[in-house]
Structure formats: C-alpha cells, structure tokens
Motif scaffolding. Structure first.
Motif, mmCIF file in Angstrom:
data_model
loop_
_atom_site.group_PDB
_atom_site.id
_atom_site.type_symbol
_atom_site.label_atom_id
_atom_site.label_comp_id
_atom_site.label_asym_id
_atom_site.label_seq_id
_atom_site.Cartn_x
_atom_site.Cartn_y
_atom_site.Cartn_z
ATOM 1 N N LYS A 6 -50.284 3.173 26.504
ATOM 2 C CA LYS A 6 -51.446 3.583 25.739
ATOM 3 C C LYS A 6 -51.868 4.999 26.100
ATOM 4 C CE LYS A 6 -53.396 -1.049 25.129
ATOM 5 N NZ LYS A 6 -54.599 -1.916 25.345
ATOM 6 N N GLU A 7 -52.393 5.722 25.114
ATOM 7 C CA GLU A 7 -52.974 7.024 25.380
ATOM 8 C C GLU A 7 -54.271 6.823 26.145
ATOM 9 O OE1 GLU A 7 -55.024 10.820 25.044
ATOM 10 O OE2 GLU A 7 -55.793 8.837 24.537
ATOM 11 N N LEU A 8 -54.560 7.709 27.109
ATOM 12 C CA LEU A 8 -55.763 7.558 27.905
ATOM 13 C C LEU A 8 -56.787 8.648 27.643
ATOM 14 C CD1 LEU A 8 -57.414 6.172 30.106
ATOM 15 C CD2 LEU A 8 -56.171 7.512 31.804
ATOM 16 N N ASN A 9 -56.427 9.894 27.776
ATOM 17 C CA ASN A 9 -57.431 10.953 27.858
ATOM 18 C C ASN A 9 -58.336 11.073 26.629
ATOM 19 O OD1 ASN A 9 -56.399 11.474 30.349
ATOM 20 N ND2 ASN A 9 -55.421 13.413 29.811
ATOM 21 N N PHE A 10 -57.762 11.166 25.433
ATOM 22 C CA PHE A 10 -58.586 11.354 24.238
ATOM 23 C C PHE A 10 -59.311 10.068 23.842
ATOM 24 C CE2 PHE A 10 -55.959 15.135 22.358
ATOM 25 C CZ PHE A 10 -56.287 15.885 23.471
ATOM 26 N N SER A 11 -58.675 8.945 24.110
ATOM 27 C CA SER A 11 -59.263 7.662 23.716
ATOM 28 C C SER A 11 -60.433 7.253 24.613
ATOM 29 C CB SER A 11 -58.190 6.568 23.727
ATOM 30 O OG SER A 11 -57.584 6.457 25.005
ATOM 31 N N CYS A 12 -60.600 7.906 25.760
ATOM 32 C CA CYS A 12 -61.715 7.582 26.658
ATOM 33 C C CYS A 12 -63.065 7.798 25.993
ATOM 34 C CB CYS A 12 -61.643 8.450 27.922
ATOM 35 S SG CYS A 12 -60.403 7.955 29.101
ATOM 36 N N ASP A 13 -63.188 8.886 25.254
ATOM 37 C CA ASP A 13 -64.449 9.250 24.615
ATOM 38 C C ASP A 13 -64.105 9.877 23.262
ATOM 39 O OD1 ASP A 13 -66.900 10.276 23.817
ATOM 40 O OD2 ASP A 13 -67.485 10.949 25.812
ATOM 41 N N PRO A 14 -63.863 9.033 22.239
ATOM 42 C CA PRO A 14 -63.403 9.549 20.937
ATOM 43 C C PRO A 14 -64.344 10.568 20.309
ATOM 44 C CG PRO A 14 -63.142 7.166 21.046
ATOM 45 C CD PRO A 14 -63.943 7.562 22.257
ATOM 46 N N HIS A 15 -65.648 10.387 20.492
ATOM 47 C CA HIS A 15 -66.608 11.333 19.918
ATOM 48 C C HIS A 15 -66.443 12.716 20.539
ATOM 49 C CE1 HIS A 15 -70.279 12.926 18.204
ATOM 50 N NE2 HIS A 15 -70.719 13.243 19.418
ATOM 51 N N PHE B 216 -54.140 19.214 10.882
ATOM 52 C CA PHE B 216 -54.480 17.846 11.246
ATOM 53 C C PHE B 216 -55.781 17.414 10.569
ATOM 54 C CE2 PHE B 216 -51.771 19.418 14.538
ATOM 55 C CZ PHE B 216 -51.025 18.317 14.968
ATOM 56 N N ASP B 217 -55.909 16.097 10.459
ATOM 57 C CA ASP B 217 -57.146 15.479 10.007
ATOM 58 C C ASP B 217 -57.658 14.632 11.165
ATOM 59 O OD1 ASP B 217 -59.248 14.442 8.591
ATOM 60 O OD2 ASP B 217 -58.043 12.992 7.474
ATOM 61 N N PHE B 218 -58.561 15.185 11.974
ATOM 62 C CA PHE B 218 -59.059 14.496 13.163
ATOM 63 C C PHE B 218 -60.197 13.549 12.787
ATOM 64 C CE2 PHE B 218 -57.717 18.663 15.146
ATOM 65 C CZ PHE B 218 -56.555 18.140 15.721
ATOM 66 N N SER B 219 -60.187 12.361 13.385
ATOM 67 C CA SER B 219 -61.276 11.413 13.165
ATOM 68 C C SER B 219 -61.507 10.606 14.433
ATOM 69 C CB SER B 219 -60.945 10.468 12.008
ATOM 70 O OG SER B 219 -59.932 9.552 12.373
ATOM 71 N N GLU B 220 -62.747 10.170 14.641
ATOM 72 C CA GLU B 220 -63.053 9.349 15.806
ATOM 73 C C GLU B 220 -62.295 8.027 15.748
ATOM 74 O OE1 GLU B 220 -67.117 8.952 17.048
ATOM 75 O OE2 GLU B 220 -67.646 10.947 16.260
ATOM 76 N N GLU B 221 -62.096 7.505 14.552
ATOM 77 C CA GLU B 221 -61.367 6.241 14.418
ATOM 78 C C GLU B 221 -59.938 6.379 14.956
ATOM 79 O OE1 GLU B 221 -60.059 2.975 10.982
ATOM 80 O OE2 GLU B 221 -61.188 4.779 10.438
ATOM 81 N N ASP B 222 -59.233 7.432 14.569
ATOM 82 C CA ASP B 222 -57.875 7.669 15.075
ATOM 83 C C ASP B 222 -57.888 7.897 16.583
ATOM 84 O OD1 ASP B 222 -56.529 7.385 12.675
ATOM 85 O OD2 ASP B 222 -56.577 9.538 12.209
ATOM 86 N N LEU B 223 -58.890 8.626 17.047
ATOM 87 C CA LEU B 223 -58.916 9.022 18.456
ATOM 88 C C LEU B 223 -59.292 7.875 19.386
ATOM 89 C CD1 LEU B 223 -60.358 12.588 17.962
ATOM 90 C CD2 LEU B 223 -58.114 12.023 18.905
ATOM 91 N N ARG B 224 -59.722 6.755 18.844
ATOM 92 C CA ARG B 224 -59.901 5.565 19.699
ATOM 93 C C ARG B 224 -58.567 5.139 20.306
ATOM 94 N NH1 ARG B 224 -63.479 4.044 15.317
ATOM 95 N NH2 ARG B 224 -65.649 4.267 16.034
#
Length: 306
Positions: free
Chosen positions: A136-145, A234-242
């Motif tokens: 699993k990805e860790l760094n970005f998914s820690c705080d998606p906002h 890119f199309d960045f979104s908090e949903e993806d970054l979870r």
C-alpha cells in the motif's frame, strides 16, 4: 516519518537523512518530524537520537502534526518562517505525510510561492504488486486533504513515485559488498541499523532486497542530472489520494514532474559514495535501539541559491 533502527519499521527516511548529511553541497537547516511509519513521538525521538549519534545536535528538529488535519504545529511555524527567511532559496524534501506542509500553507497562503522547490516521495500511478503481497502507498494516503493541496498548489514540484523507485533494487549481496568492506564508522552504523529490513521485505513481500524510496527523492533533490524529468498532466482528488493514487489525465488541470532514474549503477554509486562521506566517531559502544527524521528543509549550497 523516520524510524531508522526501530524494530519492524522502515529505514529509508534515515538513509535519506544520511545522504543529505553526506552531500557537501547541501546545507541542512532543519528537520520536521511527522507520523506515518510510527507515531509522532517515536519519530521525533528517533530523529534526535540519530543526530546525537552523528554529533549533529546543532540541527533543529521540530514536532509536526500527530494526525491528519492537525495543521497547527511548531513544524508548520518553522517551515513557514524559513520560507520567509530564505525567499526563493529554500528547497523542501518531504518523505512522510504532508501534514506539516499543509500546516505551513494554512499559516501562510504564500508559502508555496516562497520556496524554491519541493521534492516529494510518495504516490503511485499503478498498484505496487510483489511476489508475496501488494504494498500500500503510505505517504500521500496518510492525509489526503494535505496531499491534494500540496500537489495542486505546490510550485516547482517533483514527485518520486513508488512505481519509479521500483527500477532499482538494493540487494543484500550488494549491500554487504559495499558496506562490510569499508572501515568508516558510518558503514557499520548503516549496516547494523538496517540489516533487519532485508528479512522484513523478504517475509512480507517476497522481495530479495529493498527499495530506497526516500533516498531516491533526496538524490533527485541534490543530483537531478541522474534522472530524466517526466512531466505530465493530472487530475488530483482527495478520493484518489486516500490510496495515494495519482491519476494521469491529458486534459487534467494540474501539471507534475515524476522523475525517473536514468542509469542504475551511476545512481547507486552516488548513494554509497555519499553515505561514506558522513563523519562519525567510532561506532560500537553505547548502541541505542532507535535512530531519526521527517521532512528536511534543505538549502542547496551549489551556487544556485538552491
């Protein structure tokens, strides 16, 4: 979120810090601790302990947010203050959650305009599939906002993704050849604090070695010539970054650079040689159980005001 030498935890943040300390052209101003590999206090104590080991307690260490959304912290104040002090000169290397950077942005909406560049380690463009498991990805998914805001509004931004790090594996045989034949105290320090990590990667993921995720980001910061820049939309979104996912979209609003390593041997040679430049007294007495790091704020002293 450095947990160098903490049993069962990742080692690459500490190795990234050692790399920066070995770079003669880098001026390391300070380190902000963040959560991720472990809780904030463990990371903070590890950072301070490692700097003590290296006789570098002169480097400031600041506590960051201890959870997603905790943007009011001494780390956020420090980052914003340093950007004010060195406008257009400060480079920021973020190797953990991006909570502290978001905190600096909340404190000063012009924070991203003031820093020279930001290099992040994190994110995936496709699943990290290994013989034994999916990582699993860790760094970005820690705080998606926080991640979403840094990716959207950060200027002169480069991201070392988990996928791009997979091009270079550090094997145990190579590790022994490079570190067990050296007399420098730092060689013994690195090999004894990181040896356990090979077993962890083999047992959990079936990997015959480990990937130096955060070190790769530090190398790009200091020696971008060892990489090939790859800019895309890119199309960045908090949903993806979870899930830490970076969605490419040719019509996307946001542009980002995802550098790729040019040549494996030159990249590895640079890392091993730079580690060996870290000064350290004799290692072997009064060993601790923990080691260091978080998000270093770096000013490159290469004549580029970097």
């Amino acid at each position: 979120d450095n947990t160098f030498g903490v049993e069962g935890c990742d080692v690459d943040d500490g190795l990234a810090l050692l790399y920066l300390l070995g770079c003669e052209e880098a001026q390391l101003h300070g380190i902000t601790a963040t959560y991720g590999n472990s809780r904030l206090e463990t990371v903070y104590e590890t950072v301070c302990g490692m700097l003590a080991d290296l006789s570098r307690s002169d480097i400031p260490v600041k506590r960051g947010g201890s959870r997603p959304g905790q943007y009011d912290s001494e780390a956020a104040d420090y980052l914003a203050g340093m950007a004010d002090r060195y406008p257009g000169e400060l480079s920021v290397l973020a190797t953990g959650s991006l909570t502290n950077l978001q905190g600096a942005y909340v404190r000063d909406p012009r924070f991203f305009e003031k820093v020279k560049e930001i290099v992040l380690m994190g994110g995936i463009t496709s699943p990290l599939v290994f013989p034994g498991n999916v990582m699993k990805e860790l760094n970005f998914s820690c705080d998606p906002h926080a991640s979403c805001n840094v990716l959207k509004y950060g200027r002169r931004l480069s991201v070392i993704t988990g996928n791009n790090c997979l091009n270079v594996l550090f094997t145990k045989d190579e590790y022994k050849r490079e570190l067990f034949t050296r007399n420098e105290p730092i060689a013994a320090y690195i090999r004894e604090r990181t040896d356990y990590w090979f077993g962890y990667n083999k047992e959990d993921y079936g990997i015959e070695g480990f990937y130096n995720w955060d070190v790769t980001a530090a190398v790009y910061l200091m020696h971008p010539e060892l990489f090939r820049d790859c800019r895309d939309r890119f199309d960045f979104s908090e949903e993806d970054l979870r899930d830490g996912y970076l969605r490419k979209d040719e019509k996307g609003r946001w542009q980002c650079n995802l550098p790729q390593i040019r040549e494996e041997q030159a990249f590895k040679r640079n890392i091993y040689d730079t580690w060996m430049k870290v000064e350290m007294r004799e290692y072997g007495q009064n060993k601790r159980t923990q080691g260091i790091c978080g998000e270093p704020a770096v000013q490159r002293g290469d004549g580029d005001s970097g």
